[in-house]
Scaffold this active site. Structure first.
Site, PDB file in Angstrom:
ATOM      1  N   TRP A 102       4.963   6.835   4.965  1.00 20.28           N
ATOM      2  CA  TRP A 102       4.353   5.563   4.556  1.00 20.28           C
ATOM      3  C   TRP A 102       4.381   5.343   3.054  1.00 20.28           C
ATOM      4  CZ3 TRP A 102       1.956   8.392   8.540  1.00 20.28           C
ATOM      5  CH2 TRP A 102       2.025   7.791   9.783  1.00 20.28           C
ATOM      6  N   CYS A 120      -0.851   3.488   3.844  1.00 21.51           N
ATOM      7  CA  CYS A 120      -0.379   3.746   5.204  1.00 21.51           C
ATOM      8  C   CYS A 120       0.123   2.449   5.815  1.00 21.51           C
ATOM      9  CB  CYS A 120      -1.494   4.377   6.023  1.00 21.51           C
ATOM     10  SG  CYS A 120      -0.964   5.018   7.621  1.00 21.51           S
ATOM     11  N   CYS A 121      -0.516   1.975   6.881  1.00 19.57           N
ATOM     12  CA  CYS A 121      -0.004   0.824   7.620  1.00 19.57           C
ATOM     13  C   CYS A 121      -0.773  -0.448   7.302  1.00 19.57           C
ATOM     14  CB  CYS A 121      -0.121   1.058   9.115  1.00 19.57           C
ATOM     15  SG  CYS A 121       0.159   2.739   9.591  1.00 19.57           S
ATOM     16  N   GLY A 128       2.188  -0.129  12.905  1.00 19.60           N
ATOM     17  CA  GLY A 128       1.928   0.009  11.479  1.00 19.60           C
ATOM     18  C   GLY A 128       3.055   0.562  10.635  1.00 19.60           C
TER      19      GLY A 128
END
Lengths: 276, 758
Positions: free
Chosen positions: B334, B418-419, B733
């Protein structure tokens, strides 16, 4: 009278049969003039095929045609749909109105044949218009004579399936007469109602050049026809015929080749139609 | 100082900052102020974009064999002897003559480093799984002399938490590896240079010297000292690559290089599950625009900077274990980068470099990393919206998040960790907390706290439900209590984890690129939302009969009675069940909020599973919604596979009803559509898709992963992976290379609802 049910999930390719076993026979079915209740097969919310913008498509059951290539044979009989109130349908529709409006979409009633349940579909169409939605039906036109001007006034667009230009071929494909559909098309032309003509291209059945030309020349002069849409035959409905123990004549029919689709499209264009 | 002898510091800044609009950013660390005063919004189309340079192509060609071998063999190389930190490895190159942007995690590409401060077991299991030997000296150091984060957490865990971990009702906790989800403001290094950042940190430190040494003050002093050391080490790491990052970047090339080196420092110091880049495109665009105006750079050169930086971001690698990979499939990290969004004055933050960043997907091909996130606003320039959709259509590599929804919460300079986790850059961090299995919690409520698979008593014993038919009110009452217990246990575990993480595996560099006084959030999460909502709906709207085994454990459920065929299911824009889902989100959040957090962090929550919906499903028995034991959950906030049977509009309107105010760590939603084959032109399709996004986000939707790929392609890719090395698909995500997923996960992706044409 069938027991009142709930609108159920499903796309046009989900098999639904016998949901309202007590429903009357569609060929004898007469609307009550109010249309407060009716039979619904399923509904989808995200079609880009059935009219401008994003469409909610309501599939009602009951049809008088028996097209040999029909992908929804499970909508032929009223009893295959769920018996629901128009109010329930309208409430479902209401939940989508703001989104449909921002997506330039609307409601399309398909089936089955919307005009089998004329009062029921009229009530829903009127409600849709009242909520500011664009409205359409997809119809074979076979019952067009029964659609009065009041019914047609609820429609912004008619998706008119003319399954053949040649009467003999029409009968072979649908088991019915072509004439009522042509009469309906002419009436719509006379009143200037926007129409998209839909032609299902079935290799070995409707692909004869003369058949295509006959339809093309019939449609070409009609100024109200915005599009002629060629709908290539597909096999997504085959499993339904098997599941329902119906004799399916098109097990060996292949979808039309790109060349064939192109040829037919060009035939329409050559006659002066706006085809796609 | 080296490379800048004879110039006073102020003079250096002046040269680096020439022609920038002045503002408060000159006197204090304030990147956001710099951006809004200097950015050049772009509302045109993509026609100015250019192909990759020869140098970019040369570097890319050198990397291809590594990608190929890695796909066959897995981990290619590991330095098992050297715990990673800023100065652990000498400089490494791919192709020194052609690399415009330099810097590798170790001394060779694709050679992974080890991070034993997180936990030795994770390192050794990772090495073993990859076929490498553990190093005896590292082993000795981290068993005899040095304690790890992992050791610390397990010293503080309770037997109850251990049971919850084992049963899987709480899973994925960062108790054995880096927590990640912290975004250093890497741009600060380019704008101010390390020296200035050290001065600022020293000033922050001096401000608290007089304060009474409470736990928090002592901790802050130690952390600030660590941060200052990290900045010094970062400067030394820059020197290894012959970059004097002590001073501010003076042109676009340096600005990109400085920013990347700061990020590189972060991934040398921490192996967090998610290591986002932040929001660098429009910031760096300011430097690029200046160079273009000065004639020092042309479009080819500008694109080359982006292509080469993205090449680096595509080869970030961490050593993980097989268990970890089962949770987070496809080896993700990510490196999330945000493009787009609006500023608080209503001006678009789309720049030409937003386009250049997206264009790397064309120049280098589709790829999961960096995890490019479009911050969507209905006010974004129309041409940019259309270009994003076009890129999605060709690459399935973008995710979209609702800037109009987030801006009121987080301002106009937030990044996505991250997402879906928004945080103000340099001013906010989170304590990452994975998620609990809410479906299992429902089953525990029915079974009096016993696990439906093992039969073990996990939660404190409570009366089980004994009736044959589940009564909605009784279930809700017991479920509410079980959620109460779960929330408390969960917060308890998280406090232990982050206490120890700060103590043993503190992210000194990432935190050096933050202000001293920041907002800390503690990010909780729930999985199985759609399963629980549908289960409760079945119990409410039909009759659900319980089937029990000979020990009295409820192991299966049958839905019967009138209405059994028409139970409202989440994902159809049906308020009767959507309101249950929304209520669950709010209820669990309220229960979480009851319990104090470590360092007074603000509680947040996500509805996000990454790919762990498969693992969670595997560990969960039959559920009252008819889902079979072991069957995957719907990912993130998605409806269960196939139940959102009315098309994407209905599905996304259901998801849009989940309340962001009670789910501020994000609500993930994935949509897969097949390319339209009918009569609409590309233009009409893109038009429709732009309207669809506007509509979804206007209705309150938070996030959308958009896949444009058909089922047949995916099925073929399962059979013939060699044909599809770059096939990218977005899951909850983030994006993954489809062929790197396990067959089970591939099947899951395929069985996810395809919604026809968008």
């Amino acid at each position: 009278m069938s027991q009142l049910g709930e609108l159920i999930a499903g796309s046009r390719y989900d098999l639904h049969t016998g949901l309202s076993p007590d429903a009357p026979d569609e060929s004898e079915f007469h609307d009550d003039g109010k249309g407060a209740f009716g039979y619904v097969h399923s509904y989808e919310t995200s079609s880009r095929y059935d009219g401008p913008g994003l469409r909610i498509v309501l599939f009602v059951s009951g049809c008088l045609l028996r097209c040999t290539y029909c992908h929804n044979p499970d909508t032929w009989h009223l009893k295959d749909g769920t018996y629901v109130s128009a109010e329930q349908v309208i409430n479902r529709l209401r939940a989508f109105v703001p989104a449909l409006r921002s997506l330039d979409g609307g409601l399309t009633i398909s089936g089955g044949e919307p005009m089998v349940q004329r009062d029921f579909t009229r009530r829903i169409l009127a409600a849709a218009k009242g909520m500011g939605l664009h409205t359409a039906i997809e119809t074979s036109g076979f019952l067009g004579d029964q659609a009065d001007d009041k019914y047609l006034s609820q429609l912004d667009l008619v998706l008119l399936d003319i399954k053949s230009g040649d009467a003999e071929t029409y009968r072979r494909a649908t088991s019915r007469d072509l004439a009522p559909t042509l009469r309906f098309a002419e009436r719509l032309a006379a009143m200037g109602k926007p129409v998209w003509v839909r032609f299902t291209l079935v290799p070995g059945l409707t692909d004869d050049p003369a058949n295509v030309d006959a339809l093309a020349h019939f449609v070409a002069p009609m100024k109200n026809v915005e599009w002629v849409e060629i709908q290539p035959f597909h096999q997504l409905g085959e499993f339904k015929w098997k599941a329902m123990n119906l004799e399916y004549r098109h097990a060996d029919t292949s979808p039309p080749s790109p060349e064939l689709i192109n040829r037919v499209r060009e035939q329409f264009r050559a006659a002066g139609c706006r085809a796609r | 100082m080296e490379g800048s002898a004879g110039l006073s510091k102020a003079a250096k800044d002046e040269r680096s900052w020439r022609n920038f609009n002045p503002g408060p950013w000159r006197d204090s660390i304030d990147v956001r102020d710099f951006i809004v005063r200097n950015v050049t919004p772009y509302s045109g189309d993509e026609k100015f974009l250019v192909a990759p340079s020869q140098r970019t192509k040369a570097v890319w060609a050198k990397l291809q064999p590594y990608f190929k071998n890695e796909q066959k063999k897995g981990v290619l190389a590991v330095d098992a002897k050297t715990p990673s930190h800023l100065l652990a490895h000498k400089a490494g190159y791919i192709d020194r003559d052609n690399e415009v942007i330099v810097g590798l995690q170790t001394d060779e590409p694709f050679k992974r480093a080890i991070f034993p401060y997180g936990g030795l077991r994770m390192v050794e299991n990772g090495l073993k799984a990859a076929g490498f030997d553990a190093d005896p000296q590292v082993h000795e150091a981290f068993t005899k002399y040095r304690k790890s984060h992992n050791d610390g957490v397990f010293d503080a865990y309770t037997p109850e938490i251990m049971r919850c971990r084992k049963s899987g009702i709480i899973t994925g906790l960062p108790d054995a590896y880096g927590r990640g989800r912290i975004i250093g403001d890497y741009r600060r290094v380019a704008l101010y240079g390390v020296d200035r950042l050290i001065e600022a940190k020293q000033a922050e430190r001096a401000q608290i010297d007089d304060m009474w040494p409470s736990d928090e003050i002592i901790r802050q002093r130690e952390e600030l000292s660590d941060q200052i050391r990290a900045l010094k080490d970062l400067a030394a790491m820059g020197e290894l690559y012959e970059c004097d990052i002590r001073r501010p970047a003076s042109d676009a090339h340096e600005a990109v290089q400085w920013t990347y080196l700061a990020y590189l420092g972060a991934i040398k110091e921490a192996n967090g599950a998610a290591m986002s880049v932040g929001r660098i495109s429009s910031f760096l665009d300011v430097y690029i625009e200046r160079d273009l105006k000065e004639g020092a750079l042309d479009e080819a050169g500008a694109q080359e900077l982006w292509d080469q930086m993205v090449q680096k971001l595509r080869i970030v690698r961490f050593l993980r274990t097989p268990d970890y990979d089962a949770l987070f499939s496809g080896d993700p990290y990510w490196a999330t980068e945000c493009v787009g969004g609006m500023d608080l004055d209503g001006q678009s933050l789309v720049t030409k470099s937003s386009y250049r960043m997206l264009h790397t997907l064309t120049n280098l091909g589709p790829a999961p990393e960096p995890n490019i996130t479009v911050l969507w606003s209905k006010h974004l320039p129309e041409a940019f919206k259309r270009y994003c959709i076009d890129v999605s259509k060709r690459t399935s590599s973008l995710q979209y998040e609702n800037d109009d929804l987030m801006r009121p919460f987080w301002g106009d300079d937030y990044g996505i960790a991250c997402c879906v986790s928004a945080m103000k850059l340099g001013k906010q961090m989170q304590f990452f907390g994975a998620r609990v299995n809410l479906a299992k919690c429902l089953l525990y409520a029915i079974n009096g706290g016993r696990d439906e698979i093992s039969g073990d008593q996990i939660a404190p014993a409570a009366p089980a439900i004994t009736s044959d038919i589940l009564d909605y009110d009784e279930v809700m009452e017991k479920f509410d209590r079980m959620m109460e217990w779960l929330a408390r246990t969960y917060v308890h575990a998280m406090n232990c984890i982050h206490y120890m993480h700060d103590k043993y595996f503190y992210e000194r560099l990432e935190m050096a690129l933050h202000d001293r006084d920041i907002l800390r959030t503690m990010a909780f999460g729930i999985a199985g939302l759609s399963v629980v909502a549908d289960s409760l709906s079945a119990i409410k709207h039909a009759k659900v009969r319980v089937i029990r085994d000979d020990t009295g454990l409820a192991v299966d459920y049958v839905t019967e009675g009138p209405g059994a065929n028409s139970v409202p299911q989440y994902g159809n824009n049906d308020d009767r069940v959507d309101s249950i889902a929304a209520h669950l989100v709010t209820t669990f959040m309220q229960k979480i909020r009851k319990h104090p957090t470590y360092r007074n962090a603000t509680h947040t929550q996500s509805v996000l599973t990454i790919t762990s919906n498969v693992v969670y499903g595997k560990a969960t028995g039959n559920t009252p919604d008819g889902r079979r034991k072991g069957e995957p959950f719907g990912p993130g906030a998605n409806p269960m596979h196939g139940r959102d049977s009315h098309g994407w509009l209905a599905s996304c309107l259901s998801v849009a009803k989940l309340p962001y105010k009670d789910s501020q760590d994000g609500i993930s939603y994935t949509v897969s559509v097949a390319p339209q084959k009918a009569h609409l032109s590309d233009d009409e399709l893109i038009d429709g898709a732009v309207k669809a996004f506007d509509t979804y986000f206007e209705h309150g939707g938070f996030h959308m992963n958009l896949n444009v790929v058909d089922k047949e392609t995916l099925q073929d890719a399962m059979k013939n992976p060699d044909k599809y090395p770059q096939l990218t698909i977005r899951v909850s995500g983030y994006a993954v290379n489809f062929v790197r997923l396990t067959p089970e996960q591939q099947q899951d992706v395929i069985s996810r609802t395809f919604h026809g044409a968008i």
